[in-house]
Design an enzyme around this catalytic site. Structure first.
Site: not given
Ligand code: M7G
Length: 318
Positions: A156, A166, A186, A249, A253, A256-258, A260
């Site tokens: 995704w 998206e 998100d 985080h 979960s 792949h670096l993201h 928030h």
């Protein structure tokens, strides 16, 4: 920057990618929910007004999440004027009613994961959790081999980066392959109100799994995400940096670096100290010590039936 290209991307003719995305905003003719056969309730919360259900859609495992959305201020007068009231009780100056709102003011945010893997089902199942403390060595010996074989697919994420899904939701993009990222809502946020604002910045680089991989080499990437992410949110939503909680985080979960970006006022799932690491702290720690996240112990919660917890137990770490 490519900010405006997103709008254009959304208007091109129908392709396979568009089909994958579905017709956003239109009534869904092929409803995965009407065929849903309930197996069991995984979790529910009267306070959060949501319920997580495991079931089957045409023999495929699925998870459906139903969530009542916040009452929007801009809809208040219409809600009060156009709804019907059913009296429940009256006593002195007190009375309670069932307010029956018109359908468009009474929506339930619905998330469908289908086909769902066993790991998806476990993610949403309410379970006992344990705090684990992972040293740098534990990461390399226990966690890394485990996540390399067991973690959720990041398909995704690749779909977002490649504009296969998206694309029309992207609010900002910096296309630089090293320091660039995509910022978009998100999927926990329905974008109807700012109270629960929630966006994620997904980096273009594909070689950074999580906080553990970060060194001072990534500082330009992290500072770029912070400054352009905050600027965009201020410009687009009128929310200043002082009203944002910006964090990573650990464990995530999806490896792949993201980053928030949530409203400071919103108590988002996973924003507690045992899982969330403020981006500004991460930046300062890396400025002080390039191998900070390679070496130091990091604590995080694991659910009772998480395979990683078993590995920690087997290694005598718990
Ligand atoms: P995480 O820290 O890896 O895990 O964050 P978490 O889900 O346990 O918090 C991934 C973030 O991406 C979460 O906030 C998810 O709600 C969000 N997310 C997950 N998926 C599968 C999607 C998606 O398909 N689209 C969007 N826009 N967000 C997603």
């Amino acid at each position: 920057m490519a900010e405006s290209e997103n709008g254009r991307a959304a208007k091109r003719t129908k392709t396979d990618a568009d089909n994958e995305r579905g017709d956003v905003g239109e009534l869904s003719s092929d409803s995965p929910v009407s065929d849903f056969e309930i197996t069991r309730v995984l979790r529910e919360s009267a306070r959060e007004k949501n319920i997580f259900i495991h079931g089957k859609v045409k023999d495929q495992d699925a998870v459906v999440i139903l969530e009542k959305t916040p009452i929007r201020q801009d809809m208040l007068s219409e809600l009060l004027k156009s709804s019907q009231l059913k009296l429940e009780m009256k006593n002195d100056v007190y009375s309670t009613y069932q307010l029956q709102a018109p359908a468009h003011l009474n929506e339930i945010k619905t998330t469908v994961v289908c086909p769902a893997t066993e790991k998806h089902v476990k993610k949403y199942l309410h379970q006992e959790v344990f705090l684990v403390e992972e040293s740098g060595e534990d990461y390399r010996n226990l966690t890394l081999p485990y996540i390399s074989s067991q973690s959720f697919s990041v398909q995704w994420v690749h779909n977002i980066l490649e504009k296969k899904a998206e694309a029309d939701r992207i609010v900002f993009e910096d296309p630089d392959p090293d320091t660039g990222f995509v910022l978009l809502p998100d999927f926990k946020w329905d974008q109807k109100q700012l109270q629960d604002l929630y966006l994620i910045a997904i980096v273009h680089r594909r070689d950074v799994k999580s906080l553990r991989d970060l060194t001072s080499e990534h500082l330009p990437l992290l500072t770029n995400i912070r400054s352009k992410g905050e600027d965009t949110i201020q410009r687009k939503y009128g929310v200043p940096p002082s009203k944002l909680r910006v964090y990573l985080h650990y464990q995530p979960s999806y490896y792949h670096l993201h980053v928030h970006f949530t409203s400071l006022e919103y108590n988002a799932p996973g924003c507690g100290v045992e899982r969330a690491h403020l981006l500004s702290d991460v930046i300062q720690n890396l400025q002080a010590d390039s191998s900070y996240y390679h070496n130091r112990s990091l604590a995080f919660p694991l659910r009772a039936d998480d395979g990683l917890l078993l590995r920690f137990k087997e290694a005598g770490k718990l």
